[in-house]
Design a protein around this motif. Structure first.
Motif, PDB file in Angstrom:
ATOM      1  N   THR A  73     -25.781  19.532 -29.502  1.00 52.08           N
ATOM      2  CA  THR A  73     -24.597  20.424 -30.144  1.00 52.08           C
ATOM      3  C   THR A  73     -24.299  21.137 -30.874  1.00 52.08           C
ATOM      4  N   TYR A  74     -22.584  20.511 -30.770  1.00 52.25           N
ATOM      5  CA  TYR A  74     -21.353  20.845 -31.316  1.00 52.25           C
ATOM      6  C   TYR A  74     -21.513  20.235 -32.077  1.00 52.25           C
ATOM      7  N   GLU A  75     -22.015  19.315 -32.488  1.00 53.16           N
ATOM      8  CA  GLU A  75     -22.089  18.657 -33.923  1.00 53.16           C
ATOM      9  C   GLU A  75     -22.476  19.586 -34.945  1.00 53.16           C
ATOM     10  N   THR A  76     -24.105  20.063 -34.529  1.00 52.58           N
ATOM     11  CA  THR A  76     -24.836  20.253 -35.557  1.00 52.58           C
ATOM     12  C   THR A  76     -23.617  21.784 -35.807  1.00 52.58           C
ATOM     13  N   HIS A  77     -23.057  22.386 -35.430  1.00 49.69           N
ATOM     14  CA  HIS A  77     -22.244  23.500 -35.549  1.00 49.69           C
ATOM     15  C   HIS A  77     -21.515  22.980 -36.279  1.00 49.69           C
TER      16      HIS A  77
END
Length: 326
Positions: A188-192
């Motif tokens: 989720t962080y990497e997408t953000h």
């Protein structure tokens, strides 16, 4: 007639014996069934008991608690960040440098008790709260015995020396058997992050960036903590750039060194207002490119310096979007 009656009684006796035998067998089956029933219940209770236990593995080995902890105390801010992300939000933790929790964690910590400062935890306060699990790291080796007298204590490796927050976070997750949850959070962080890079890259490309922290001195941070700003977002390293490591995370600067760096942008972590105010009166500071162009950006120390987890990292992405996003 007498012979007929005898036959009648004989037949009746046989039928009665068969009936009694059938009843006896039925009772035996029922009895066996009733005996089997508690065995199943006991097995179910045993399974439930096994499911209720909670096992973790720390620097001291593996420990099993009789049930999943509901009242967790965390003695380190980055571990509080990790626990929140893993769905194990503590009921007690340390405050930030200020009088409360870090802003990036505060929304998650309603009705959570403060047990002191990081490195200065009040054992008395923690004891009064009666935690069923304490989570700490190897920076607190000297306090471990005291903590263990209060509650079972998970002592993890010092996450601050990990090469990045993801490595530290994965280690925390592994200790509690939550590896899959950790990967979900990181994805989720990497997408953000990918979205933030798209917004920021145009302003970052070809522009030099300096991360400066003012405490009791002036500290210039490099790749140990902020490699991702340069490698991922595309900011350029100034020609004068510090060599950093886990043992030496920054270079202390004299005022005279600042013009040699002279970056396009300065991300400023200001933990000493007096020194910063004095710095702003100096011609050396006023003549720096970033200062003249109003490209000095103050950011929160709690996240940019003290943070080392997914919530802190997400907060920094939000800052970059706000400061540099198109």
């Amino acid at each position: 007639m007498k012979q007929r009656n005898q036959r009648y009684f004989t037949l009746t006796a046989v039928l009665l014996a068969v009936l009694l035998l059938i009843v006896a067998c039925g009772n035996k089956e029922k009895s066996g069934s009733s005996e089997a029933e508690p065995t199943k219940q006991e097995q179910a209770a045993s399974d439930e008991s096994q499911d209720a236990t909670f096992t973790f593995k720390d620097t001291n080995g593996e420990q099993t608690l009789p049930q999943k902890p509901e009242n967790i105390a965390s003695t380190v801010t980055y571990l509080t960040d990790h626990l929140i992300a893993l769905g194990m939000t503590p009921k007690a933790t340390v405050k930030s440098q200020n009088e409360d929790f870090p802003l990036y964690l505060k929304p998650f910590l309603n009705d959570v008790a403060i047990i002191g400062d990081q490195g200065k935890v009040s054992a008395e306060k923690m004891l009064s709260l009666g935690p069923d699990l304490i989570v700490t790291d190897t920076n607190s080796k000297e306090q471990f015995e005291n903590y263990a007298k209060i509650a079972p204590t998970a002592m993890l490796e010092n996450g601050y020396v990990a090469p990045d927050w993801q490595t530290a976070f994965r280690a925390t997750a592994a200790a509690f058997g939550l590896n899959e949850k950790a990967e979900e959070v990181i994805n989720t962080y990497e997408t953000h992050k990918a979205e933030a890079i798209q917004k920021v890259h145009a302003k970052a490309e070809g522009k030099t960036l300096m991360v400066l922290r003012i405490r009791n001195d002036i500290r210039y941070y490099g790749d140990m903590d902020y490699k991702w700003l340069y490698d991922d977002f595309g900011f350029s390293r100034p020609a004068v750039f510090p060599v950093t490591s886990a043992e030496s995370r920054y270079e202390v600067l004299s005022n005279e060194k600042l013009p040699e760096i002279d970056p396009d942008y300065i991300i400023l972590i200001n933990d000493n207002e007096e020194i910063y105010n004095n710095l702003q009166t100096l011609g050396i500071w006023k003549n720096m490119k970033a200062v003249k162009n109003n490209q000095v950006f103050q950011v929160a120390s709690d996240s940019w310096f003290g943070g080392y987890g997914p919530n802190a990292a997400t907060s920094m992405l939000d800052d970059l979007n706000r400061l540099f996003g198109e």
